[in-house]
Motif scaffolding. Structure first.
Motif, PDB file in Angstrom:
ATOM      1  N   GLY A  49       4.782   4.047 -29.176  1.00 40.57           N
ATOM      2  CA  GLY A  49       5.106   5.112 -30.508  1.00 40.57           C
ATOM      3  C   GLY A  49       6.134   3.861 -31.069  1.00 40.57           C
ATOM      4  N   ARG A  50       6.818   4.404 -32.225  1.00 43.71           N
ATOM      5  CA  ARG A  50       7.590   3.430 -32.807  1.00 43.71           C
ATOM      6  C   ARG A  50       8.849   3.430 -31.916  1.00 43.71           C
ATOM      7  NH1 ARG A  50       9.983   5.401 -38.343  1.00 43.71           N
ATOM      8  NH2 ARG A  50       7.725   5.397 -38.956  1.00 43.71           N
ATOM      9  N   SER A  51       8.912   1.818 -31.596  1.00 40.08           N
ATOM     10  CA  SER A  51       9.960   1.146 -30.738  1.00 40.08           C
ATOM     11  C   SER A  51       9.958   1.911 -29.322  1.00 40.08           C
ATOM     12  CB  SER A  51      11.521   1.209 -31.585  1.00 40.08           C
ATOM     13  OG  SER A  51      11.861   2.360 -31.432  1.00 40.08           O
ATOM     14  N   ILE A  52       8.855   2.509 -28.939  1.00 43.09           N
ATOM     15  CA  ILE A  52       8.602   2.986 -27.554  1.00 43.09           C
ATOM     16  C   ILE A  52       7.639   2.165 -26.887  1.00 43.09           C
ATOM     17  CG2 ILE A  52       8.211   5.024 -26.149  1.00 43.09           C
ATOM     18  CD1 ILE A  52       9.354   6.753 -28.434  1.00 43.09           C
ATOM     19  N   TRP A  53       7.807   1.637 -25.633  1.00 40.83           N
ATOM     20  CA  TRP A  53       6.981   0.702 -24.996  1.00 40.83           C
ATOM     21  C   TRP A  53       6.695   1.275 -23.758  1.00 40.83           C
ATOM     22  CZ3 TRP A  53       4.584  -3.283 -27.448  1.00 40.83           C
ATOM     23  CH2 TRP A  53       5.132  -3.676 -28.663  1.00 40.83           C
ATOM     24  N   LEU A  54       5.582   1.440 -23.345  1.00 45.93           N
ATOM     25  CA  LEU A  54       5.084   2.004 -22.051  1.00 45.93           C
ATOM     26  C   LEU A  54       4.305   0.684 -21.194  1.00 45.93           C
ATOM     27  CD1 LEU A  54       4.468   4.656 -20.151  1.00 45.93           C
ATOM     28  CD2 LEU A  54       2.206   4.387 -21.437  1.00 45.93           C
ATOM     29  N   CYS A  55       4.938   0.433 -19.891  1.00 46.39           N
ATOM     30  CA  CYS A  55       4.305  -0.696 -19.187  1.00 46.39           C
ATOM     31  C   CYS A  55       2.908  -0.106 -18.365  1.00 46.39           C
ATOM     32  CB  CYS A  55       5.229  -1.087 -18.118  1.00 46.39           C
ATOM     33  SG  CYS A  55       4.708  -2.347 -17.149  1.00 46.39           S
ATOM     34  N   CYS A  58       4.066  -0.966 -14.189  1.00 44.99           N
ATOM     35  CA  CYS A  58       4.822  -0.004 -13.383  1.00 44.99           C
ATOM     36  C   CYS A  58       5.236   1.421 -14.279  1.00 44.99           C
ATOM     37  CB  CYS A  58       6.476  -0.747 -13.353  1.00 44.99           C
ATOM     38  SG  CYS A  58       7.088  -1.271 -14.932  1.00 44.99           S
ATOM     39  N   GLY A  59       4.622   1.653 -15.417  1.00 41.79           N
ATOM     40  CA  GLY A  59       4.610   2.942 -15.851  1.00 41.79           C
ATOM     41  C   GLY A  59       6.015   3.340 -16.326  1.00 41.79           C
ATOM     42  N   LYS A  60       7.069   2.380 -16.773  1.00 43.96           N
ATOM     43  CA  LYS A  60       8.130   2.632 -17.184  1.00 43.96           C
ATOM     44  C   LYS A  60       7.928   2.561 -18.866  1.00 43.96           C
ATOM     45  CE  LYS A  60      11.466   0.892 -13.951  1.00 43.96           C
ATOM     46  NZ  LYS A  60      12.341  -0.290 -13.530  1.00 43.96           N
ATOM     47  N   ASN A  61       8.639   3.478 -19.364  1.00 40.29           N
ATOM     48  CA  ASN A  61       8.983   3.780 -20.698  1.00 40.29           C
ATOM     49  C   ASN A  61      10.148   3.151 -21.120  1.00 40.29           C
ATOM     50  OD1 ASN A  61       7.266   7.008 -21.614  1.00 40.29           O
ATOM     51  ND2 ASN A  61       7.153   5.105 -22.512  1.00 40.29           N
ATOM     52  N   PHE A  62      10.229   2.464 -22.276  1.00 39.98           N
ATOM     53  CA  PHE A  62      11.693   1.882 -22.586  1.00 39.98           C
ATOM     54  C   PHE A  62      11.628   1.527 -23.999  1.00 39.98           C
ATOM     55  CE2 PHE A  62       9.860  -2.326 -22.428  1.00 39.98           C
ATOM     56  CZ  PHE A  62       8.757  -2.303 -21.534  1.00 39.98           C
ATOM     57  N   ALA A  63      12.790   1.409 -24.563  1.00 40.79           N
ATOM     58  CA  ALA A  63      12.961   1.214 -26.203  1.00 40.79           C
ATOM     59  C   ALA A  63      12.820  -0.427 -26.173  1.00 40.79           C
ATOM     60  CB  ALA A  63      14.342   1.453 -26.616  1.00 40.79           C
ATOM     61  N   GLY A  64      12.210  -1.002 -27.300  1.00 40.06           N
ATOM     62  CA  GLY A  64      12.292  -2.041 -27.895  1.00 40.06           C
ATOM     63  C   GLY A  64      11.952  -2.145 -29.424  1.00 40.06           C
ATOM     64  N   ALA A  66      10.231  -2.297 -33.128  1.00 40.15           N
ATOM     65  CA  ALA A  66       9.542  -1.162 -33.603  1.00 40.15           C
ATOM     66  C   ALA A  66       7.905  -1.637 -33.543  1.00 40.15           C
ATOM     67  CB  ALA A  66       9.560  -0.973 -35.145  1.00 40.15           C
ATOM     68  N   PHE A  67       7.654  -2.892 -33.551  1.00 36.73           N
ATOM     69  CA  PHE A  67       6.307  -3.500 -33.823  1.00 36.73           C
ATOM     70  C   PHE A  67       5.944  -4.327 -32.668  1.00 36.73           C
ATOM     71  CE2 PHE A  67       7.052  -1.708 -38.125  1.00 36.73           C
ATOM     72  CZ  PHE A  67       6.009  -0.690 -37.963  1.00 36.73           C
ATOM     73  N   HIS A  68       6.989  -4.918 -32.290  1.00 43.13           N
ATOM     74  CA  HIS A  68       6.932  -6.305 -31.306  1.00 43.13           C
ATOM     75  C   HIS A  68       8.007  -5.709 -30.390  1.00 43.13           C
ATOM     76  CE1 HIS A  68       4.436  -8.029 -34.161  1.00 43.13           C
ATOM     77  NE2 HIS A  68       5.288  -8.017 -34.983  1.00 43.13           N
ATOM     78  N   LEU A  69       7.804  -5.984 -28.879  1.00 43.26           N
ATOM     79  CA  LEU A  69       8.688  -5.820 -27.992  1.00 43.26           C
ATOM     80  C   LEU A  69      10.050  -6.492 -28.034  1.00 43.26           C
ATOM     81  CD1 LEU A  69       9.265  -4.120 -25.491  1.00 43.26           C
ATOM     82  CD2 LEU A  69       8.054  -5.613 -24.278  1.00 43.26           C
ATOM     83  N   LYS A  70       9.883  -7.685 -28.350  1.00 37.56           N
ATOM     84  CA  LYS A  70      10.869  -8.676 -28.712  1.00 37.56           C
ATOM     85  C   LYS A  70      10.846  -8.951 -30.065  1.00 37.56           C
ATOM     86  CE  LYS A  70      10.785 -10.544 -24.162  1.00 37.56           C
ATOM     87  NZ  LYS A  70       9.927 -11.363 -23.285  1.00 37.56           N
ATOM     88  N   THR A  71      11.861  -8.618 -30.957  1.00 43.51           N
ATOM     89  CA  THR A  71      12.056  -8.759 -32.361  1.00 43.51           C
ATOM     90  C   THR A  71      12.491 -10.009 -32.635  1.00 43.51           C
ATOM     91  OG1 THR A  71      14.011  -7.314 -32.258  1.00 43.51           O
ATOM     92  CG2 THR A  71      11.828  -6.433 -33.005  1.00 43.51           C
ATOM     93  N   GLN A  72      12.208 -10.899 -33.703  1.00 45.65           N
ATOM     94  CA  GLN A  72      12.638 -11.973 -34.156  1.00 45.65           C
ATOM     95  C   GLN A  72      14.170 -11.915 -34.632  1.00 45.65           C
ATOM     96  OE1 GLN A  72      10.079 -13.681 -36.948  1.00 45.65           O
ATOM     97  NE2 GLN A  72       9.228 -15.221 -35.234  1.00 45.65           N
ATOM     98  N   LYS A  73      15.335 -12.777 -34.355  1.00 41.69           N
ATOM     99  CA  LYS A  73      16.433 -12.658 -34.853  1.00 41.69           C
ATOM    100  C   LYS A  73      16.297 -12.986 -36.518  1.00 41.69           C
ATOM    101  CE  LYS A  73      19.176 -12.752 -30.925  1.00 41.69           C
ATOM    102  NZ  LYS A  73      19.844 -13.855 -30.035  1.00 41.69           N
ATOM    103  N   THR A  74      16.847 -12.170 -37.299  1.00 45.67           N
ATOM    104  CA  THR A  74      16.646 -12.784 -38.939  1.00 45.67           C
ATOM    105  C   THR A  74      17.652 -13.818 -39.339  1.00 45.67           C
ATOM    106  OG1 THR A  74      17.619 -10.632 -39.372  1.00 45.67           O
ATOM    107  CG2 THR A  74      15.312 -10.616 -39.602  1.00 45.67           C
ATOM    108  N   LYS A  75      17.203 -14.400 -40.096  1.00 45.80           N
ATOM    109  CA  LYS A  75      18.336 -15.410 -40.514  1.00 45.80           C
ATOM    110  C   LYS A  75      19.364 -14.885 -41.611  1.00 45.80           C
ATOM    111  CE  LYS A  75      15.741 -19.300 -39.160  1.00 45.80           C
ATOM    112  NZ  LYS A  75      14.802 -20.462 -39.775  1.00 45.80           N
ATOM    113  N   ASN A  76      20.509 -14.652 -41.445  1.00 44.62           N
ATOM    114  CA  ASN A  76      21.409 -14.299 -42.329  1.00 44.62           C
ATOM    115  C   ASN A  76      22.330 -15.361 -43.095  1.00 44.62           C
ATOM    116  OD1 ASN A  76      20.926 -11.284 -42.616  1.00 44.62           O
ATOM    117  ND2 ASN A  76      21.967 -11.100 -40.303  1.00 44.62           N
TER     118      ASN A  76
END
Ligand SMILES: [Zn+2]
Length: 76
Positions: A49-55, A58-64, A66-76
């Motif tokens: 789901g949106r920012s919800i990831w299921l392994c 191991c079957g763990k549910n965790f947040a990450g 929205a579309f990629h588990l590891k989001t890129q850091k945006t340049k400011n």
């Protein structure tokens, strides 16, 4: 001579037009197909789901991201 064809991949479904946007979409959709590694084990996480990831291992549910588990850091 062969006709030069642009490689637009999955964005071909939109037909003609939207050139720049299609190129951005290709970059995003390619990234989505890369397997996302679970931070708890060495399994692969699936987007549940949106920012919800299921392994899948191991079957763990965790947040990450929205579309990629590891989001890129945006340049400011
Ligand atoms: Zn896991």
């Amino acid at each position: 001579m062969a006709v030069k064809k642009k490689k637009i991949g999955a964005a071909g479904r939109f037909g003609a037009g939207y050139g720049k946007v299609k190129n951005k979409l290709i970059a995003v959709e390619r990234k989505q197909r890369i397997k996302q590694e679970c931070p708890f084990c060495k399994g692969w996480a699936k987007r549940d789901g949106r920012s919800i990831w299921l392994c899948t291992k191991c079957g763990k549910n965790f947040a990450g991201g929205a579309f990629h588990l590891k989001t890129q850091k945006t340049k400011n």
